[in-house]
Design a protein around this motif. Structure first.
Motif, PDB file in Angstrom:
ATOM      1  N   ASN A 281      32.772  63.790  45.054  1.00 48.12           N
ATOM      2  CA  ASN A 281      31.419  63.848  44.505  1.00 48.12           C
ATOM      3  C   ASN A 281      31.152  62.725  43.515  1.00 48.12           C
ATOM      4  O   ASN A 281      30.620  62.931  42.428  1.00 48.12           O
ATOM      5  CB  ASN A 281      31.151  65.220  43.881  1.00 48.12           C
ATOM      6  N   ALA A 282      31.565  61.508  43.890  1.00 48.35           N
ATOM      7  CA  ALA A 282      31.218  60.278  43.171  1.00 48.35           C
ATOM      8  C   ALA A 282      31.537  60.383  41.676  1.00 48.35           C
ATOM      9  O   ALA A 282      32.632  60.806  41.304  1.00 48.35           O
ATOM     10  CB  ALA A 282      29.752  59.931  43.431  1.00 48.35           C
ATOM     11  N   HIS A 283      30.574  60.005  40.840  1.00 51.66           N
ATOM     12  CA  HIS A 283      30.833  59.937  39.396  1.00 51.66           C
ATOM     13  C   HIS A 283      31.210  61.298  38.812  1.00 51.66           C
ATOM     14  O   HIS A 283      31.993  61.378  37.858  1.00 51.66           O
ATOM     15  CB  HIS A 283      29.594  59.385  38.687  1.00 51.66           C
ATOM     16  N   ASP A 284      30.695  62.365  39.390  1.00 53.60           N
ATOM     17  CA  ASP A 284      30.995  63.698  38.868  1.00 53.60           C
ATOM     18  C   ASP A 284      32.464  64.074  39.068  1.00 53.60           C
ATOM     19  O   ASP A 284      32.980  64.962  38.383  1.00 53.60           O
ATOM     20  CB  ASP A 284      30.111  64.749  39.547  1.00 53.60           C
ATOM     21  N   ALA A 285      33.147  63.417  40.004  1.00 55.73           N
ATOM     22  CA  ALA A 285      34.554  63.740  40.263  1.00 55.73           C
ATOM     23  C   ALA A 285      35.418  63.457  39.048  1.00 55.73           C
ATOM     24  O   ALA A 285      36.267  64.273  38.661  1.00 55.73           O
ATOM     25  CB  ALA A 285      35.057  62.941  41.469  1.00 55.73           C
ATOM     26  N   ALA A 286      35.239  62.297  38.437  1.00 59.16           N
ATOM     27  CA  ALA A 286      36.044  61.944  37.263  1.00 59.16           C
ATOM     28  C   ALA A 286      35.786  62.908  36.116  1.00 59.16           C
ATOM     29  O   ALA A 286      36.701  63.255  35.358  1.00 59.16           O
ATOM     30  CB  ALA A 286      35.734  60.512  36.835  1.00 59.16           C
TER      31      ALA A 286
ATOM     32  N   GLU B  68      37.511  57.513  31.265  1.00 61.47           N
ATOM     33  CA  GLU B  68      36.222  57.414  31.950  1.00 61.47           C
ATOM     34  C   GLU B  68      36.229  56.229  32.919  1.00 61.47           C
ATOM     35  O   GLU B  68      35.533  55.219  32.719  1.00 61.47           O
ATOM     36  CB  GLU B  68      35.078  57.281  30.938  1.00 61.47           C
ATOM     37  N   PRO B  69      36.997  56.307  34.003  1.00 58.04           N
ATOM     38  CA  PRO B  69      37.238  55.136  34.847  1.00 58.04           C
ATOM     39  C   PRO B  69      36.075  54.726  35.748  1.00 58.04           C
ATOM     40  O   PRO B  69      36.115  53.655  36.346  1.00 58.04           O
ATOM     41  CB  PRO B  69      38.433  55.568  35.696  1.00 58.04           C
ATOM     42  N   THR B  70      35.036  55.557  35.874  1.00 55.93           N
ATOM     43  CA  THR B  70      33.953  55.218  36.797  1.00 55.93           C
ATOM     44  C   THR B  70      32.642  54.986  36.054  1.00 55.93           C
ATOM     45  O   THR B  70      32.433  55.481  34.948  1.00 55.93           O
ATOM     46  CB  THR B  70      33.741  56.333  37.841  1.00 55.93           C
ATOM     47  N   ARG B  71      31.773  54.201  36.709  1.00 55.19           N
ATOM     48  CA  ARG B  71      30.435  53.938  36.177  1.00 55.19           C
ATOM     49  C   ARG B  71      29.422  54.117  37.295  1.00 55.19           C
ATOM     50  O   ARG B  71      29.734  53.932  38.473  1.00 55.19           O
ATOM     51  CB  ARG B  71      30.350  52.509  35.624  1.00 55.19           C
TER      52      ARG B  71
ATOM     53  N   VAL C 162      31.334  53.201  40.846  1.00 57.60           N
ATOM     54  CA  VAL C 162      32.300  52.097  40.921  1.00 57.60           C
ATOM     55  C   VAL C 162      33.328  52.231  39.803  1.00 57.60           C
ATOM     56  O   VAL C 162      33.121  52.930  38.810  1.00 57.60           O
ATOM     57  CB  VAL C 162      31.609  50.722  40.817  1.00 57.60           C
ATOM     58  N   THR C 163      34.448  51.526  39.984  1.00 57.42           N
ATOM     59  CA  THR C 163      35.466  51.417  38.942  1.00 57.42           C
ATOM     60  C   THR C 163      35.466  49.981  38.415  1.00 57.42           C
ATOM     61  O   THR C 163      34.854  49.085  39.001  1.00 57.42           O
ATOM     62  CB  THR C 163      36.861  51.740  39.495  1.00 57.42           C
TER      63      THR C 163
ATOM     64  N   TYR D 250      43.121  66.329  44.933  1.00 58.66           N
ATOM     65  CA  TYR D 250      42.958  65.002  45.504  1.00 58.66           C
ATOM     66  C   TYR D 250      41.554  64.482  45.218  1.00 58.66           C
ATOM     67  O   TYR D 250      40.631  65.256  44.953  1.00 58.66           O
ATOM     68  CB  TYR D 250      43.201  65.036  47.024  1.00 58.66           C
ATOM     69  N   GLY D 251      41.403  63.170  45.298  1.00 59.98           N
ATOM     70  CA  GLY D 251      40.104  62.566  45.060  1.00 59.98           C
ATOM     71  C   GLY D 251      39.766  61.539  46.122  1.00 59.98           C
ATOM     72  O   GLY D 251      40.648  60.850  46.654  1.00 59.98           O
ATOM     73  N   ALA D 252      38.464  61.416  46.426  1.00 61.22           N
ATOM     74  CA  ALA D 252      37.947  60.386  47.336  1.00 61.22           C
ATOM     75  C   ALA D 252      36.569  60.004  46.809  1.00 61.22           C
ATOM     76  O   ALA D 252      35.553  60.580  47.205  1.00 61.22           O
ATOM     77  CB  ALA D 252      37.869  60.896  48.770  1.00 61.22           C
ATOM     78  N   PHE D 253      36.537  59.043  45.898  1.00 56.47           N
ATOM     79  CA  PHE D 253      35.273  58.687  45.258  1.00 56.47           C
ATOM     80  C   PHE D 253      35.334  57.251  44.749  1.00 56.47           C
ATOM     81  O   PHE D 253      36.336  56.560  44.927  1.00 56.47           O
ATOM     82  CB  PHE D 253      34.931  59.668  44.130  1.00 56.47           C
ATOM     83  N   ALA D 254      34.232  56.800  44.130  1.00 56.64           N
ATOM     84  CA  ALA D 254      34.103  55.438  43.611  1.00 56.64           C
ATOM     85  C   ALA D 254      34.176  54.401  44.728  1.00 56.64           C
ATOM     86  O   ALA D 254      34.857  53.391  44.614  1.00 56.64           O
ATOM     87  CB  ALA D 254      35.140  55.153  42.523  1.00 56.64           C
TER      88      ALA D 254
END
Length: 600
Positions: free
Chosen positions: A402-407, A415-418, A504-505, A543-547
Motif C-alpha cells: 500500500n505504497a507510502h502507507d506501508a512504511a 521514514e524511508p519513503t516519500r 519513492v525511496t 513482507y513488503g512490496a512498495f515504493a
C-alpha cells in the motif's frame, strides 16, 4: 544423458514424493526435459518441481527445436527467453514446473550469485572445483545429493573438495562419476539456505489492491494460498494504478548497473506474465508496436548506441535509433535519436490488476472499502485492524503493498519513503495524432486512439495537492514538445487530467521482500554493526512490496514472484545481489553499519 545417470544417483522420483517443493540444480543445462517428463509420469509427484539450470550466455543461441518430436521440447522452445544475461524464470503446467535459467559469462560465478535450497545437484565441475563445492554447501538442503561428472584429472580433487564442504562421497562412486550426499559433521556455512515460512495455514493478507498487491495476491494464490486482499477504495487499481495507461520498458545505459539488471529482470518477467494472461483471454489493452526512448542529448544517443553494440543486446530487446529512424517508427518528427524496445509499450494498469484477480478468483477474497489502521503480531498470527480497533482479517503471512502507507504501518526506521505528486494530461485532437508508438524521454506520450494522446507527468515531491493545475498541463506539454517538436507548432486542447501519487525511496529503488525485526536489531545494534542482509533478524511472516515510483508495471510481477518464493522457500527469481538492493531492510542496515542506532 541416460535416465539412469540422471535419476538413480538422486533416488528419483522417490525423494520428491515426500516434498511439496523439490529443487534440482543442473550446471550441465541438460536435465530439464527428462525431469519434467518423469514428473509428469509420476502420479505421486511433488506439488512443484523447480529446475535451476546454469549456463553461459551462448547457450541461449541454441533453443530446443519447436519441430522436435517431444511435445515438451516444443513447449520449451515456445517459451525460450531473449538472449540477455540474468535470471530467466519460465513456468509450465500451470506454474507447477518451473525452469530458472541463470545465464552469464561465467556459469560458476553465476551459480554463486543465486540463493536457493537445493535437493539435488547434477554438475560438471570447472577446472578447479573447490569454489564450486563451497557454493553447493551454501545451497544444500538436508540430505541433498550430488552427481558430478569429472575428468580423470579432476576426480580426486573434486572428491576432497566435496568432503571438505560437508558432503559424504559414496564408496561406489568413481573418480569419473562422483555421487555424494550432504551430511556435514560440523558447521560449514554461516547461514542456512532459504526455508519456507513457518505458517500453520496457507493463508495471507495483502494490503493494497494496486499493481503490487494484485500481483502478489495472484502469485500466492497460484501456489495454493488463500488471500484476503484489502483496499480502502471501492475497486482495485484506484490510485497510481488507475491511470488510463502506463508505459513499460527496461533500462539501457552505459554500464550494466544493478538498476539496469533489476529492471531488465522485471521487464522480462512482466511480459511473460502478461503473455500468459492474454493467452487466457484477458484483454490487457497492451500496445503491440514497441516503444521509443528519446535521448536527452545527441551525445547520449551516440553513447547508448555504442553500449548496445558492446553488450551485444539482441534486436528483439533493444535497437539504437538515429533521429530519422525514430521519426519513421513514431510516425511524427522526433527531436533526437535514441533507442527502440520492440517488446516495450503501453498497457492498462487497471486491466492488468483485474486480469490477475480474475485468474485466481477462487482463492482471492477482495475486501474493498476497508482501510487498515494498524497491524499486530502475536508471535504466530498477523492481525489487521481498522481505525475503530475492530479486527479486519488474520493470517500467518501479511504483505504490505500500500505504497507510502506501508512504511507507516510497519513503523520502518528513518521514514524511508516519500510521496511524489504526478499530474498527467490527455490532449484532444492535436498535431501529434499521427504518433504510432509510445515515446518516452523527458516526459512521455502515449497514443490513445480516438481518446487522444496521454502525456505527462509532473514530478512534485512532497506535494499533497489533489487538484488539477493548469500549470501542470503546461509543464507536461512543454516537456513532451522537447521530444516531439510538432506539438509546439499548433494550439493544443486539454480534454482531461488526473493526479496520482507515487511512492519513492531516496535511492529510487523499490522495497521488496521480508521486513526486518527492527526492535531486535536495535537490541543487538553493536553486534550488527558489520552485518550483511542475511544477518538481520526478520519479522516472521511480514513482507513488503512498495515504493515502485513510476516503474510499477515493470517491477510488480517480479516483486510478487520474489515474495512468493521467499514465503515458500523456493529459489529466488533474481541474483541475491539484486534482491539485497531492494531489501526493505537496507536503510536499517546502513544505519547499523554507521552506528546511528543506539541499542534499545
Amino acid at each position: 544423458m541416460t535416465e539412469s545417470l540422471l535419476f538413480a544417483p538422486h533416488d528419483l522420483p522417490a525423494r520428491w514424493r515426500h516434498k511439496r517443493v523439490f529443487t534440482f540444480v543442473d550446471t550441465t543445462f541438460s536435465a530439464f526435459l527428462s525431469l519434467w517428463q518423469r514428473w509428469r509420469d509420476d502420479e505421486a509427484r511433488c506439488e512443484r518441481l523447480h529446475v535451476v539450470a546454469i549456463a553461459q550466455l551462448a547457450a541461449l543461441d541454441h533453443p530446443p527445436s519447436a519441430d522436435d518430436a517431444s511435445p515438451l521440447a516444443a513447449e520449451l522452445a515456445r517459451a525460450w527467453p531473449m538472449r540477455v544475461p540474468g535470471v530467466h524464470r519460465l513456468a509450465f503446467d500451470e506454474g507447477r514446473v518451473v525452469l530458472t535459467l541463470a545465464i552469464g559469462d561465467d556459469a560458476q560465478e553465476m551459480l554463486s550469485k543465486l540463493w536457493l535450497c537445493a535437493d539435488a545437484f547434477h554438475l560438471e565441475p570447472p577446472g578447479d572445483p573447490r569454489k564450486l563445492c563451497k557454493t553447493l554447501a551454501r545451497f544444500a538442503g538436508d540430505g541433498a545429493t550430488v552427481c558430478a561428472i569429472a575428468s580423470e584429472a579432476q576426480g580426486s580433487t573434486l572428491r576432497r573438495a566435496l568432503e571438505s564442504s560437508g558432503f559424504e562421497c559414496s564408496p561406489a562412486a568413481s573418480d569419473a562419476r562422483l555421487i555424494a550426499r550432504f551430511a556435514p559433521r560440523w558447521r560449514v556455512r554461516r547461514h542456512d539456505p532459504p526455508l519456507p515460512c513457518a505458517a500453520g495455514t496457507r493463508e495471507a493478507i495483502v494490503i493494497g489492491a494496486g499493481l503490487a498487491g494484485c500481483a502478489v495476491s495472484s502469485r500466492l494464490a497460484g501456489r495454493g494460498w488463500r488471500v484476503a486482499l484489502i483496499d480502502r477504495h471501492a475497486l482495485p487499481a484506484r490510485d497510481a494504478s488507475g491511470n488510463p495507461a502506463g508505459v513499460f520498458h527496461p533500462i539501457v545505459w552505459r554500464d550494466d548497473s544493478v538498476a539496469a539488471r533489476l529492471t531488465r529482470a522485471g521487464f522480462l518477467d512482466a511480459i511473460r506474465r502478461w503473455d500468459a494472461l492474454e493467452a487466457a483471454n484477458h484483454d490487457l489493452h497492451r500496445s503491440g508496436a514497441g516503444l521509443l526512448q528519446i535521448a536527452d542529448t545527441h551525445e547520449d544517443a551516440d553513447a547508448l548506441a555504442a553500449a548496445i553494440a558492446r553488450f551485444a543486446y539482441p534486436a528483439d530487446y533493444v535497437q539504437p535509433m538515429t533521429r530519422a529512424d525514430a521519426s519513421r517508427i513514431a510516425g511524427v518528427d522526433i527531436a533526437r535519436g535514441g533507442w527502440f524496445f520492440p517488446r516495450g509499450g503501453a498497457i492498462s494498469p487497471a486491466s492488468v490488476c483485474a486480469a490477475q484477480l480474475a485468474d485466481e478468483a477462487a482463492r482471492i477474497t477482495p475486501r474493498m472499502n476497508t482501510e487498515v489502521a494498524r497491524i499486530a503480531h502475536d508471535g504466530r498470527i498477523w492481525r489487521a485492524f481498522d481505525a475503530s480497533g475492530d479486527e479486519i482479517a488474520r493470517a500467518p503471512v501479511i504483505v504490505l503493498a500500500n505504497a507510502h502507507d506501508a512504511a507507516q504501518l510497519a513503523g520502518l526506521y528513518g521514514e524511508p519513503t516519500r510521496r511524489v505528486r504526478g499530474q498527467l494530461t490527455v490532449l484532444d485532437r492535436c498535431s501529434i495524432d499521427a504518433l504510432r508508438v509510445p515515446v518516452i524521454g523527458e516526459g512521455y506520450a502515449v497514443p490513445l486512439g480516438a481518446n487522444g494522446t496521454l502525456i505527462g507527468a509532473t514530478y512534485d515531491i512532497d506535494d499533497p495537492d489533489h487538484e488539477i493545475r493548469e500549470a501542470g498541463h503546461r509543464e507536461n506539454i512543454e516537456r513532451v514538445a522537447g521530444m516531439l517538436p510538432e506539438l509546439a507548432l499548433a494550439p493544443t486542447r486539454v480534454s482531461a487530467g488526473r493526479v496520482a501519487f507515487r511512492c519513492v525511496t531516496s535511492d529510487r529503488m523499490p522495497m521488496i521482500g521480508q521486513l526486518a525485526d527492527e526492535s531486535a536489531a536495535r537490541r543487538d545494534a553493536r553486534q550488527l554493526a558489520g552485518a550483511w542482509p542475511l544477518d538481520l533478524p526478520r519479522m516472521a511472516g511480514l513482507y513488503g512490496a512498495f515504493a515502485f515510483g513510476s516503474r510499477g508495471l515493470v517491477w510488480a510481477t517480479l516483486a510478487a514472484e520474489l515474495i512468493a518464493s521467499q514465503v515458500e522457500g523456493e529459489p529466488w527469481p533474481v541474483e541475491r545481489e539484486l534482491a539485497e538492493a531492494i531489501d526493505p531492510a537496507r536503510f536499517l542496515l546502513r544505519a547499523l553499519r554507521h552506528g546511528e542506532l543506539d541499542p534499545a
